[in-house]
Scaffold this motif. Structure first.
Motif, PDB file in Angstrom:
ATOM      1  N   SER B 159      27.412  11.607  -5.524  1.00 25.64           N
ATOM      2  CA  SER B 159      28.695  10.994  -6.769  1.00 25.64           C
ATOM      3  C   SER B 159      28.392  11.232  -8.089  1.00 25.64           C
ATOM      4  CB  SER B 159      29.863  10.437  -6.067  1.00 25.64           C
ATOM      5  OG  SER B 159      30.393   9.527  -7.465  1.00 25.64           O
ATOM      6  N   TYR B 210      22.925   8.608  -1.733  1.00 23.64           N
ATOM      7  CA  TYR B 210      24.347   8.073  -1.520  1.00 23.64           C
ATOM      8  C   TYR B 210      24.890   9.357  -1.276  1.00 23.64           C
ATOM      9  CZ  TYR B 210      29.028   8.155  -2.544  1.00 23.64           C
ATOM     10  OH  TYR B 210      30.409   7.843  -2.430  1.00 23.64           O
ATOM     11  N   GLU B 212      27.458  12.078   0.483  1.00 26.14           N
ATOM     12  CA  GLU B 212      29.859  11.694   1.158  1.00 26.14           C
ATOM     13  C   GLU B 212      30.174  12.957   2.531  1.00 26.14           C
ATOM     14  OE1 GLU B 212      31.812  12.909  -2.446  1.00 26.14           O
ATOM     15  OE2 GLU B 212      31.604  10.179  -2.914  1.00 26.14           O
ATOM     16  N   LEU B 236      23.732   5.456   2.088  1.00 23.92           N
ATOM     17  CA  LEU B 236      24.755   5.043   1.623  1.00 23.92           C
ATOM     18  C   LEU B 236      25.397   5.925   2.198  1.00 23.92           C
ATOM     19  CD1 LEU B 236      26.983   2.406   1.413  1.00 23.92           C
ATOM     20  CD2 LEU B 236      26.516   3.385  -0.748  1.00 23.92           C
ATOM     21  N   LYS B 237      26.006   5.496   3.518  1.00 26.92           N
ATOM     22  CA  LYS B 237      27.708   6.828   3.226  1.00 26.92           C
ATOM     23  C   LYS B 237      28.940   6.090   3.126  1.00 26.92           C
ATOM     24  CE  LYS B 237      29.452  10.380   5.813  1.00 26.92           C
ATOM     25  NZ  LYS B 237      30.240   9.877   5.030  1.00 26.92           N
ATOM     26  N   ALA B 238      29.708   7.178   2.370  1.00 26.20           N
ATOM     27  CA  ALA B 238      30.773   6.213   1.823  1.00 26.20           C
ATOM     28  C   ALA B 238      31.354   7.254   3.168  1.00 26.20           C
ATOM     29  CB  ALA B 238      31.055   7.099   0.673  1.00 26.20           C
ATOM     30  N   GLY B 239      32.934   7.254   3.013  1.00 30.48           N
ATOM     31  CA  GLY B 239      33.852   7.376   4.279  1.00 30.48           C
ATOM     32  C   GLY B 239      33.595   6.832   5.752  1.00 30.48           C
ATOM     33  N   ARG B 240      32.412   5.769   6.151  1.00 28.88           N
ATOM     34  CA  ARG B 240      33.016   5.272   6.904  1.00 28.88           C
ATOM     35  C   ARG B 240      33.576   5.044   8.184  1.00 28.88           C
ATOM     36  NH1 ARG B 240      27.789   1.038   7.115  1.00 28.88           N
ATOM     37  NH2 ARG B 240      28.732   0.569   8.792  1.00 28.88           N
ATOM     38  N   ALA B 248      37.199  10.467   1.836  1.00 34.98           N
ATOM     39  CA  ALA B 248      36.541  11.105   1.606  1.00 34.98           C
ATOM     40  C   ALA B 248      37.176  12.695   1.512  1.00 34.98           C
ATOM     41  CB  ALA B 248      35.731  10.678   2.195  1.00 34.98           C
ATOM     42  N   HIS B 251      39.263  14.167  -1.414  1.00 36.30           N
ATOM     43  CA  HIS B 251      37.511  13.704  -2.399  1.00 36.30           C
ATOM     44  C   HIS B 251      37.092  14.982  -2.558  1.00 36.30           C
ATOM     45  CE1 HIS B 251      35.348  12.791  -5.416  1.00 36.30           C
ATOM     46  NE2 HIS B 251      33.973  12.701  -4.580  1.00 36.30           N
TER      47      HIS B 251
END
Lengths: 457, 457
Positions: B159, B210, B212, B236-240, B248, B251
């Motif tokens: 991002s 980072y 996504e 760091l995984k977004a949308g866990r 996500a 997005h």
């Protein structure tokens, strides 16, 4: 219990006020010279003047009533000083001087004696072995540390050094306090009595406690039950883990007690539990906002990633993303660009200006499926934009809609966000810097709403 | 794969460099004028000069070899620009311009076409739809955001806005990066190829990602397995969470994928998992230190509370407090005041000076039961003391003992600690501000040591 003498005294004596910048009594008197609520008198056995102000040999020589004494004399003089204060009619004394109950059994005995003397005169004590007391409302800084930023949290710390560290850290982070109380050895006044007082004040929106060990658990629970009916109490208990409990027992000399027992006590009395300092502060800061009626959160953002991370964090805490009404989606579609995501989280994309924040916040607050709103702004990536217009947009929407739904801000760009955060805060909207912090705040509101019976679910 | 053209180019062309402060091409060229590694040429179809520097109509007009192009032209001109770059012999291009695969299927097709063109010339691409690339080592800031602080972490962000927010936030917090790569849509270069390059560099001590969504999971795992044998990778995984995954998918347009699958992939390939931005940074920062041989932590502090909170946090992560040798305890007792706690955590109490930090750190590092050391300093409460002497004491001890045990600092007092933190950091000792962060750092070292087979247990 009325403890106004500690927080709104008409006259304060600093006993042990000093001209020597290396002494704590120097800092305490210097800090108190800014006090707006009344007079401050230096007391020093040797000096005629302290920092240019006429000093008195003894608190009894002060030609005025004194309701609060701050005692920073060497340990051997503390007992005599407490007697003098009692004879003078002082109502409260903060004993900063250390070397009592934290040292050994003899010190514990001396401490008890101080309390007996004080009580025989109808006087109450905070300390000994503490950093002091602040009330930012009337600029009273009766400590030897720097002024806290003004805010809405009453923070009571059992560790003076940690308390001081937190005040210093929050100055950097822009987080404010209404009161700061370093309770030291709690020879007399303890968490329970302070909570009881703080429950009745106008300016303290939440009570945050840093706890190492509670002596009278039954009293704590009994008082906390009453207090949490009026005001949120958030506790950070050190020594939760086995290692931590061992460490705590060597630090305070008292057994820290099993976390299970504390946890049960907190839950039973409605005290909200924080796991870290930042969680404690994040939770406490949320209470400038009204309580939500449910746990359905709307998120609006100008960048997808932060929206996703925030969704992860609210999910982890048992809150959920609101399903937006069809008419909200239509409204958002009418003015947001085609690339924007008009589902929740609403991603207004990087081109979002203040007007987009305003219209989006308004639409989301009016949606009947939304119980609370989190407004996120990362750094605006279009030249000429600053996050302040985004903050202003949100504030305008909240004022117009005004339907009692809580709003929390998340501004994630360090120095670049500071002005925007201040705009939200000046309007009572807490503004965070990390997804986990804003989620902790939202969760605290829901938990307190649930305890108060206003959650409709 | 050698991606030096992206991070150590001899000549850079900024295509779309601008005189208009409201355009991204203005910021990019302005930032790159500080570049120390080579020449920077502005390219602009209309202007003779950009920011006082002679501009070229086309990259092909530059009378010099160009290895890197930063493309910030309007979307319609991107394809032609890529062709021009190919013809010029440019080796790498960063396409900042947005409006491709993140918009729709047509955009995805256009993106693939750009990659085909680039590859036909042997050129590689970063982006499109990104913030750009930084290498702090040679002052290369090929982005439109502010310079990151110099440090040791290579940070790759899917991002752009979040990446920018993190750069801004870390400037405030004093956390540095060696490289920052905003990968945008990853039409060509992706996490795998960047990791592979970053694994070979001297200056990048750890790789933070980072994420996504990853398109080619098999490739990621295969490369990550090789990379983590050399260097730690923290993701760091977004949308866990379920909510986050939903967010996500709206997005990025692509399915975020079940967290279980990502978790398994990370574990299988030795990638360390972070739950928050701060955890990711805290973990990555630890790797300026050597790897520990075990999970036994010694804590030294000048205040009890922070020691207890840190013990709680290391316990939570499966590390434990070292049991000190008898001779260490005797040594500590010989110079620390009677009120100090000479068990672990060692509470040197508020009177501790730099010399106490030095002697205590030395004794603890020499203890054979200690695998690593955490040195805590809250705000020194004795007038005349600053935390700098404490930092200096620790640095001196580490230099003298020099036995390969990792040391992490925790300075918990906001602005008051900044100078002390800098002293530690200048000596390669990461310095944190929160107990959970220093514990995350310690834990990352242990996990990586375990994966590398150096943990003796």
């Amino acid at each position: 219990m009325n403890l106004d003498c500690f927080f709104r005294p008409k006259a304060i004596a600093v006993i042990g006020a000093s001209n020597d910048p290396l002494k704590l009594g120097y800092e305490v008197f210097k800090n108190l010279r800014k006090y707006k609520g009344g007079k401050v008198y230096p007391v020093n056995v040797k000096e005629e003047e302290v920092q240019g102000v006429k000093a008195y040999r003894n608190v009894k020589d002060i030609p005025d009533e004194v309701d609060l004494a701050i005692i920073v004399v060497p340990k051997n003089f503390v007992k005599g000083t407490v007697v003098d204060c009692g004879e003078k009619g002082v109502k409260g004394a903060v004993i900063i001087t250390a070397g009592f109950g934290e040292v050994d059994e003899e010190g514990k005995k001396e401490e008890r004696e101080l309390v007996e003397i004080a009580h025989s005169y109808g006087m109450r004590l905070i300390g000994p072995n503490c950093v002091g007391v602040m009330n930012t409302l009337n600029d009273m800084n009766a400590t030897f540390i720097m002024d806290a930023k003004k805010g809405d949290i009453a923070f009571v710390s059992q560790s003076g050094a940690l308390g001081a560290g937190i005040v210093y850290k929050t100055v950097k982070e822009g987080i404010g306090f209404s009161k700061f109380v370093s309770v030291g050895n709690m020879a007399d006044l303890d968490f329970a009595e302070l909570m009881e007082y703080l429950a009745e004040t106008e300016e303290d929106k939440a009570i945050a406690l840093y706890i190492e060990g509670i002596r009278d658990g039954r009293k704590f629970i009994e008082v906390a039950k009453r207090v949490t009916k009026k005001k949120p109490v958030i506790a950070l208990k050190a020594g939760r883990s086995e290692s931590g409990a061992k460490a705590a027992s060597s630090h305070t000399g008292s057994l820290a007690g099993s976390w299970k027992i504390y946890e049960a006590a907190f839950k039973q009395s409605g005290v909200l539990i924080a796991e870290t300092i930042d969680e404690m502060l994040s939770m406490a800061r949320a209470f400038t906002q009204p309580l939500p009626r449910g746990r359905r959160v709307a998120i609006m953002t100008n960048a997808g990633g932060p929206g996703v991370l925030t969704a992860d964090q609210i999910d982890r805490r048992g809150l959920r993303l609101a399903e937006l009404e069809e008419k909200t989606i239509e409204e958002l579609r009418s003015f947001l660009p085609p690339m924007a995501a008009v589902k929740n989280p609403v991603d207004m994309i990087a081109s979002a200006r203040g007007e987009d924040y305003y219209r989006t916040a308004k639409a989301l607050l009016q949606d009947k499926n939304v119980d609370m709103l989190i407004s996120i702004c990362v750094v605006p990536t279009f030249a000429g934009m600053t996050p302040t217009e985004h903050a202003e947009g949100v504030v305008k929407a909240v004022k117009e809609v005004n339907n009692g739904k809580p709003v929390l801000g998340l501004f994630m760009a360090g120095y670049v966000s500071e002005k925007a955060k201040e705009i939200l805060e000046a309007n009572g909207i807490p503004s965070y810097e990390r997804p986990e912090d804003v989620a902790a705040g939202a969760h605290a509101l829901v938990e307190f709403a649930k305890a108060r019976g206003v959650l409709e679910e």
